[in-house]
Design a protein around this motif. Sequence first.
Motif, short mmCIF file in Angstrom:
data_model
loop_
_atom_site.label_atom_id
_atom_site.label_comp_id
_atom_site.label_asym_id
_atom_site.label_seq_id
_atom_site.Cartn_x
_atom_site.Cartn_y
_atom_site.Cartn_z
N ASP A 178 0.81 -1.23 0.00
CA ASP A 178 0.00 0.00 0.00
C ASP A 178 0.84 1.27 0.00
O ASP A 178 0.30 2.37 0.11
CB ASP A 178 -0.92 0.02 1.22
N ARG A 179 2.15 1.13 -0.14
CA ARG A 179 3.03 2.30 -0.09
C ARG A 179 2.60 3.36 -1.12
O ARG A 179 2.28 3.04 -2.26
CB ARG A 179 4.47 1.85 -0.38
N ASN A 180 2.61 4.60 -0.70
CA ASN A 180 2.19 5.69 -1.58
C ASN A 180 3.18 5.84 -2.75
O ASN A 180 4.35 6.15 -2.55
CB ASN A 180 2.12 7.00 -0.79
N ASP A 181 2.70 5.58 -3.95
CA ASP A 181 3.53 5.77 -5.13
C ASP A 181 2.82 6.63 -6.18
O ASP A 181 2.97 6.44 -7.38
CB ASP A 181 3.95 4.42 -5.73
N THR A 226 11.82 8.81 -15.15
CA THR A 226 10.66 8.44 -14.34
C THR A 226 9.92 9.69 -13.87
O THR A 226 10.54 10.65 -13.40
CB THR A 226 11.10 7.61 -13.13
N LEU A 227 8.61 9.68 -14.02
CA LEU A 227 7.77 10.79 -13.60
C LEU A 227 6.51 10.26 -12.91
O LEU A 227 5.99 9.21 -13.27
CB LEU A 227 7.35 11.64 -14.81
N TYR A 228 6.04 11.01 -11.92
CA TYR A 228 4.82 10.68 -11.21
C TYR A 228 3.73 11.72 -11.47
O TYR A 228 4.01 12.86 -11.83
CB TYR A 228 5.08 10.63 -9.69
N ASN A 229 2.48 11.27 -11.27
CA ASN A 229 1.32 12.16 -11.29
C ASN A 229 1.26 13.01 -12.56
O ASN A 229 1.19 14.24 -12.52
CB ASN A 229 1.31 13.04 -10.04
N GLY A 234 9.50 13.34 -4.55
CA GLY A 234 9.10 13.02 -3.19
C GLY A 234 8.81 11.56 -2.93
O GLY A 234 8.51 11.17 -1.80
N PHE A 235 8.93 10.70 -3.97
CA PHE A 235 8.65 9.28 -3.83
C PHE A 235 9.94 8.48 -3.93
O PHE A 235 10.70 8.63 -4.90
CB PHE A 235 7.69 8.81 -4.94
N TRP A 236 10.18 7.60 -2.93
CA TRP A 236 11.32 6.70 -3.02
C TRP A 236 11.06 5.71 -4.14
O TRP A 236 10.02 5.04 -4.16
CB TRP A 236 11.55 5.98 -1.70
N THR A 237 12.01 5.61 -5.06
CA THR A 237 11.79 4.88 -6.31
C THR A 237 12.97 3.95 -6.60
O THR A 237 14.12 4.38 -6.58
CB THR A 237 11.64 5.88 -7.49
N ILE A 238 12.67 2.69 -6.88
CA ILE A 238 13.71 1.75 -7.31
C ILE A 238 14.04 2.07 -8.77
O ILE A 238 13.17 2.01 -9.64
CB ILE A 238 13.23 0.30 -7.16
#
Length: 277
Positions: free
Chosen positions: A34-37, A242-245, A217-221
């Motif tokens: 459930d980690r916030n990604d 890599t991009l979020y949101n 702001g997200f820890w990313t592998i």
Amino acid sequence: MKLTHILASAGILLSVFADASANDANNILQQVRDRNDGKDYMSTVTLKTLSDDSLLNQRQFYMLQKDIDQDEVMVLAIKAPADVRDISFLMRSFDEGTAQEDEQWMYLPAFRKVRRISATDKRGAFMGSEYSYYDLDKLRVTDFDSKIVKSESVNDVETHVIERTPKSQDVINKSGYYKLVTWVDKDRKLILKQQYFDAKGILFKQLDVDKVDKIQGFWTITASTMTNFIENKKSTFLFHETLYNQGIEDAIFRKSKLKRGIKDSDVAELIKISELE
């Protein structure tokens, strides 16, 4: 106190400790799941497979992911080399509370067909790599009995070491694994290492996370390696751009869209929108 009473009391205490360990392990693994990604995610990926440090094959593809309702959906679209270009995959991970089996679909342009990857087929190698299709599924907590066995440092990061055994033959049939040992980062709730054992208890495969970065702001592998000790081969995932949101539309994740795949222009447009915001 009689010896039988002492033994009975000891047995009760061991049972309580075992239950507590199982609950703690399940809670930790649930936090990993459930980690916030973010609401969605996109990345360009390079997948390399080597034997004795000689390159066997290399694939490049786009990976797009989004949370839709209670499910997580992911599309992988191969863009190179030419002989596998335009093969694409759709993966849907359901809320475990629904008890639904996660789904995987593949489009093969040579046959112009979309076919479902069955549960037993998930043991197969993903694009000729040491990662199986099952390895790409989202972590499932309820498929395994889990317990914390110790704490250990991995590359100077403190982790919980969790031993996991399949709850049923069905889980073994679809995964090919008879036991997993999983190292979970205590703070970031990331799996940093995982070992895979066969029916004889032999360690035959290991996952190592090679690099973790903080992106938006997200820890990313951003790099991981799967080593097959039996075949003396290894495969490495490298994640770039890599991009979020990004506001990825739900329609991209429909099965009917697999034939079209993800084009360079689609990714360029998402990046352009991101830069304008």
